[in-house]
Design an enzyme around this catalytic site. Structure first.
Site, PDB file in Angstrom:
ATOM      1  CD  GLU A  23      -2.688   5.355   6.921  1.00 49.20           C
ATOM      2  OE1 GLU A  23      -2.693   5.381   5.680  1.00 49.20           O
ATOM      3  OE2 GLU A  23      -1.806   4.744   7.568  1.00 49.20           O
ATOM      4  CD  GLU A  28      -3.115  -2.544   7.274  1.00 48.68           C
ATOM      5  OE1 GLU A  28      -1.974  -2.698   6.819  1.00 48.68           O
ATOM      6  OE2 GLU A  28      -3.825  -1.560   7.003  1.00 48.68           O
ATOM      7  CG  ASN A  70      -1.707   1.240   1.402  1.00 46.92           C
ATOM      8  OD1 ASN A  70      -1.785   2.056   0.493  1.00 46.92           O
ATOM      9  ND2 ASN A  70      -2.329   1.390   2.570  1.00 46.92           N
ATOM     10  N   GLY A  81       2.957   1.974  10.839  1.00 49.72           N
ATOM     11  CA  GLY A  81       3.926   3.060  10.713  1.00 49.72           C
ATOM     12  C   GLY A  81       4.687   3.359  11.995  1.00 49.72           C
ATOM     13  CE  LYS A 118       0.044   3.085   4.865  1.00 52.97           C
ATOM     14  NZ  LYS A 118       0.183   3.133   6.309  1.00 52.97           N
ATOM     15  CB  SER A 152       5.647  -2.252  11.792  1.00 53.91           C
ATOM     16  OG  SER A 152       5.308  -0.911  12.119  1.00 53.91           O
ATOM     17  CG  HIS A 185      -5.587   1.827   5.398  1.00 53.17           C
ATOM     18  ND1 HIS A 185      -5.065   2.768   6.259  1.00 53.17           N
ATOM     19  CD2 HIS A 185      -4.611   0.908   5.195  1.00 53.17           C
ATOM     20  CE1 HIS A 185      -3.812   2.417   6.555  1.00 53.17           C
ATOM     21  NE2 HIS A 185      -3.520   1.308   5.927  1.00 53.17           N
TER      22      HIS A 185
HETATM   23  P1  13P Z   1       3.346   0.186   7.655  1.00 48.08           P
HETATM   24  O1  13P Z   1       3.834  -1.071   6.999  1.00 48.08           O
HETATM   25  O2  13P Z   1       4.098   1.410   7.237  1.00 48.08           O
HETATM   26  O3  13P Z   1       3.249   0.026   9.144  1.00 48.08           O
HETATM   27  O4  13P Z   1       1.846   0.429   7.128  1.00 48.08           O
HETATM   28  C1  13P Z   1       0.945  -0.613   7.183  1.00 48.08           C
HETATM   29  C2  13P Z   1      -0.268  -0.239   6.440  1.00 48.08           C
HETATM   30  O5  13P Z   1      -1.008   0.630   6.844  1.00 48.08           O
HETATM   31  C3  13P Z   1      -0.530  -0.927   5.158  1.00 48.08           C
HETATM   32  O6  13P Z   1      -1.815  -0.672   4.709  1.00 48.08           O
END
Ligand code: 13P
Length: 251
Positions: free
Chosen positions: A98, A168, A10, A174, A12, A214, A96
């Protein structure tokens, strides 16, 4: 019973079109000839069609990072399922963390997106996950059950390949703080029970449940070794070709 592992990146809100094509080409090259696993990338909307062209001769799959439930109309800022398909997508990330926490998307809205994607023939990747406060308050399983049941309301599944769930944990996204392999397996087994309650057993047993938060080249092997972890949804490490290629090549 077999669940083909899915390694999904992803991206983003990162990459210009040129950067996206360069990264996609590296992923496509590394994915040539892989038959025991699938690789998917979700570039930003602006780069979708250029990336789709760049990976066309490879097995790499493309996803939108979100999708609207409507096919057209006055929905400023949204992207229709047919537009994603037109740009080369076969999948869409939905719900997601976010989208839920920064943009306030509700379970009801997420459910509409899942239904819209599915109705148009896109494979929804339904994302769920608890916050740190919810985990500390021992609400993890309640929250995940609610997000799963509400996200999948009215969703019928006859082909298990046509739905993907991604766990997740918000506290792991992150942060560099990944869930332990035991934590991931515990949740994935719980989610498998819920979908077994929703769908026929032989279908539920084949729906893929990805772990995200992560994931990196050091922890991917241990996570993927868990019985109910069927893939990874990777953020930060998906932007680094070397790291993502190592993740694709998990053992
Ligand atoms: P990270 O791998 O940066 O923690 O992000 C995970 C994520 O949100 C994938 O959709």
């Amino acid at each position: 019973m077999s669940r083909t592992p899915l390694i999904a990146g992803n991206w983003k809100m990162h990459t210009t079109i040129d950067e996206a094509v360069t990264l996609a080409e590296a992923v496509a090259e590394a994915s040539q000839g892989l038959s025991d696993r699938q690789v998917m990338i979700a570039p930003p909307f602006t780069a979708l069609s250029a990336v789709a062209k760049a990976v066309a001769a490879s097995p790499v799959l493309i996803a939108g990072q979100n999708v609207c439930w409507e096919e057209k109309g006055a929905f400023t800022g949204e992207v229709a399922p047919s537009m994603l398909k037109d740009a080369g997508c076969t999948m869409a990330i939905i719900g997601h963390s976010e989208r839920r926490h920064i943009f306030g998307e509700s379970d009801a809205m997420i459910n509409k997106r899942v239904l819209g994607a599915q109705g148009a023939g896109l494979i929804p990747i339904l994302c769920i996950g608890e916050t740190l406060a919810e985990r500390e308050a021992e609400k993890t399983f309640t929250v995940l059950e609610e997000q799963t049941r509400k996200g999948l309301a009215e969703v019928t599944i006859t082909d298990p390949a046509k739905l993907v769930i991604a766990y997740e944990p918000v506290w792991a996204i992150g942060t560099g703080k990944t869930a332990s392999k035991e934590q991931a397996q515990e949740v994935h087994a719980f989610l498998r029970k819920i979908i077994t309650d929703l769908y026929e057993k032989n279908i539920a047993s084949q729906i893929r449940i990805l772990y995200g938060g992560s994931v990196n080249s050091d922890n991917v092997d241990a996570l993927m070794a868990q019985q109910d972890v069927d893939g990874a949804l990777v953020g930060g490490a998906a932007l680094k070709p070397e790291a993502f290629i190592r993740i694709i090549r998990f053992q």
